[in-house]
Design a protein around this motif. Sequence first.
Motif, short mmCIF file in Angstrom:
data_model
loop_
_atom_site.label_atom_id
_atom_site.label_comp_id
_atom_site.label_asym_id
_atom_site.label_seq_id
_atom_site.Cartn_x
_atom_site.Cartn_y
_atom_site.Cartn_z
N GLY A 79 11.27 -14.50 3.14
CA GLY A 79 10.15 -13.65 2.78
C GLY A 79 10.51 -12.22 2.43
O GLY A 79 9.70 -11.48 1.88
N ASN A 119 9.21 -10.02 -1.28
CA ASN A 119 8.21 -8.97 -1.11
C ASN A 119 8.75 -7.56 -1.30
O ASN A 119 8.08 -6.58 -0.94
CB ASN A 119 7.55 -9.11 0.28
CG ASN A 119 6.68 -10.34 0.36
OD1 ASN A 119 5.60 -10.38 -0.22
ND2 ASN A 119 7.15 -11.37 1.04
N ALA A 148 6.29 -12.28 7.00
CA ALA A 148 5.10 -13.09 6.73
C ALA A 148 4.20 -12.36 5.76
O ALA A 148 3.89 -11.18 5.94
CB ALA A 148 4.35 -13.38 8.04
N ALA A 149 3.79 -13.06 4.69
CA ALA A 149 2.95 -12.43 3.66
C ALA A 149 2.05 -13.46 3.01
O ALA A 149 2.32 -14.67 3.04
CB ALA A 149 3.84 -11.76 2.62
N THR A 150 0.98 -12.97 2.41
CA THR A 150 0.09 -13.79 1.58
C THR A 150 0.05 -13.12 0.21
O THR A 150 0.70 -12.09 -0.01
CB THR A 150 -1.33 -13.84 2.15
OG1 THR A 150 -1.89 -12.52 2.10
CG2 THR A 150 -1.32 -14.31 3.59
N GLY A 151 -0.72 -13.67 -0.69
CA GLY A 151 -0.88 -13.05 -2.00
C GLY A 151 -1.52 -11.68 -1.93
O GLY A 151 -1.41 -10.87 -2.85
N MET A 152 -2.19 -11.40 -0.81
CA MET A 152 -2.88 -10.12 -0.62
C MET A 152 -1.94 -9.03 -0.09
O MET A 152 -2.30 -7.86 -0.06
CB MET A 152 -4.04 -10.29 0.35
CG MET A 152 -5.05 -11.35 -0.07
SD MET A 152 -5.92 -10.91 -1.58
CE MET A 152 -6.93 -9.56 -0.97
N GLN A 171 1.60 -9.65 6.08
CA GLN A 171 0.86 -9.90 7.31
C GLN A 171 1.61 -9.29 8.49
O GLN A 171 1.01 -8.69 9.37
CB GLN A 171 0.72 -11.41 7.54
CG GLN A 171 -0.24 -12.10 6.60
CD GLN A 171 -0.28 -13.59 6.90
OE1 GLN A 171 0.74 -14.27 6.86
NE2 GLN A 171 -1.47 -14.09 7.20
N GLU A 228 2.16 -7.35 13.52
CA GLU A 228 1.36 -7.08 12.33
C GLU A 228 1.77 -5.77 11.68
O GLU A 228 2.07 -4.79 12.36
CB GLU A 228 -0.13 -7.03 12.70
CG GLU A 228 -0.71 -8.38 13.11
CD GLU A 228 -2.20 -8.28 13.38
OE1 GLU A 228 -2.79 -7.23 13.09
OE2 GLU A 228 -2.75 -9.27 13.88
#
Length: 314
Positions: free
Chosen positions: A121, A125, A206-210, A213, A229
């Motif tokens: 990840g 990013n 940890a990540a999302t498209g937004m 995280q 977080e």
Amino acid sequence: MAYKTIIIGTGPAGLTSAIYLARANMEPLVIEGWQPGGQLTTTTEVENFPGFPDGILGSELMSNMRKQAQRFGATFKTGSVKSVDFSNRPYTLDVEGLGQLQAESIIISTGASAKYLGIPGEQDNIGRGVSTCATCDGFFFRGKKIIVVGGGDSAMEEAVFLTRFASEVRLVHRREELRASKIMQDRARQNDKIVWSLNRTPLEVAATGMGLQGLKVRNNETGEEELLETDGLFVTIGHTPNTGFLGGQVDTDEQGYIVVKPGTTETNIPGVFACGDVQDRQYRQAITAAGSGCMAALDCERFLESLAHEAVHA
């Protein structure tokens, strides 16, 4: 045929050198590596380069510099310098994809590569919440939570700097003890915005498209995994100057940064100059790299003029 000068590297330092030397009719050859533009191409918005009040994309800034150098007559070729021979002038470069090239003078502007954690990840990013430069990107995290990974002076310095913007800065280090000097540790510990997560090993970003995280870590005491977080992750575990191809022919310090004569860009080899992050362990900014690139071009120009003068009076 020997070129008057070859510039190795196309970050702000190398491209500024190319602009100055091309304008002086020195017809420089610029060797682009496999990541043209250097570290700035991994930066999204550059807001601290003078002359761009609304900011500019790092890749666009480098593209503009390249076009400017080409406009004045600089030539660009893509390849990776495998080795050099500085024992006799003209100097020889062995370039993957281009063969052997010779030049009367050389400007080394190969930069330094940020060290990364090497966890899942992270690379995905970069520029999307993961950064290696607090000065470059801290402003984007105003009022947000930030994690800084590292245990040295740079990590302490960047953590303190980032408290200007962030609501919270969490410092993560895989050991209980820090490598940082006592004065830097004390400065960080006295800052109420810094919280500490020591003895924790980073496992995954940890990540999302937004966006991000958090950072998944393992508590080395308990073995338990937890998600810390965060809105931004700053990796501050050092840099590696790109000097391996020089084969020890140019003087470097214990960390591998090229040593230059104070106040100049001159190395221990006459006619070989160094500029940008490859000789700068302290500032590492686009504007300081560009400034040293200008210095290298002027130093190189004087060197070539002295050669021409010697040839006339020989």
